[in-house]
Design an enzyme around this catalytic site. Structure first.
Site, mmCIF file in Angstrom:
data_model
loop_
_atom_site.group_PDB
_atom_site.id
_atom_site.type_symbol
_atom_site.label_atom_id
_atom_site.label_comp_id
_atom_site.label_asym_id
_atom_site.label_seq_id
_atom_site.Cartn_x
_atom_site.Cartn_y
_atom_site.Cartn_z
ATOM 1 N N GLN A 78 -7.803 15.500 29.183
ATOM 2 C CA GLN A 78 -6.383 15.806 29.349
ATOM 3 C C GLN A 78 -6.161 17.314 29.242
ATOM 4 O O GLN A 78 -5.918 17.852 28.166
ATOM 5 C CB GLN A 78 -5.535 15.059 28.311
ATOM 6 N N PHE A 79 -6.212 17.986 30.390
ATOM 7 C CA PHE A 79 -6.057 19.441 30.406
ATOM 8 C C PHE A 79 -4.682 19.882 29.928
ATOM 9 O O PHE A 79 -4.513 21.008 29.459
ATOM 10 C CB PHE A 79 -6.355 20.005 31.800
ATOM 11 N N THR A 80 -3.679 19.003 29.992
ATOM 12 C CA THR A 80 -2.329 19.397 29.595
ATOM 13 C C THR A 80 -2.223 19.698 28.099
ATOM 14 O O THR A 80 -1.254 20.317 27.665
ATOM 15 C CB THR A 80 -1.293 18.314 29.984
#
Length: 148
Positions: A78-80
């Site tokens: 989850q890059f966010t």
């Protein structure tokens, strides 16, 4: 590396209506990789995840790890999680690692956790539009950052 760790009674990841990973009691780990992350941060975080004592013992105290309870891990990229939100209303993801760096570290984290738990870690699909279903137990949610 940043991780959001949730103690769950069950969790599952679905991509295009296909389940890519599902667990019963254990940890749902959302993992964000920063551009400057290395194997050193990965190893530190993997050890912490396997040993983090957030499951109840017989006295009801958080004294057991996922390893102690023979629990499972569902690992989701989850890059966010690396979003910067201080300025403006649109998050900036400039510190997030590019896929050519983040994907190998994500896959390696899955292998490392599998080795530490002596069982297969369940995973999502890197870069996919994933749907995550979970029941947070407690609720217990912890954020870990290898930079802190």
């Amino acid at each position: 590396m940043r991780a959001v760790i949730q103690r769950v009674t069950h969790a599952a990841c679905t991509v295009d209506s296909v389940c890519t990973g599902a667990i019963k009691e254990g940890l749902l780990v959302l993992l964000g990789v920063e551009e400057n992350d290395t194997e050193k941060e990965l190893e530190w975080l993997a050890q912490k995840l396997a040993s983090l004592r957030i499951f109840s013992d017989d006295a009801g105290l958080m004294n057991r790890s996922v390893r102690d309870i023979d629990g499972n891990i569902l690992l989701i990229s989850q890059f966010t999680l690396i979003a910067q939100t201080k300025k403006g209303n649109r998050p900036s993801f400039i510190r997030a690692a590019k896929p050519d760096k983040a994907k190998p570290l994500y896959l390696h984290m899955g292998k490392r956790l599998s080795a530490l738990l002596n069982k297969q870690v369940q995973m999502g699909i890197f870069g996919a539009d994933m749907k995550i279903d979970l029941r947070n137990d407690g609720p217990v949610t912890i954020v870990m950052d290898s930079n802190e």
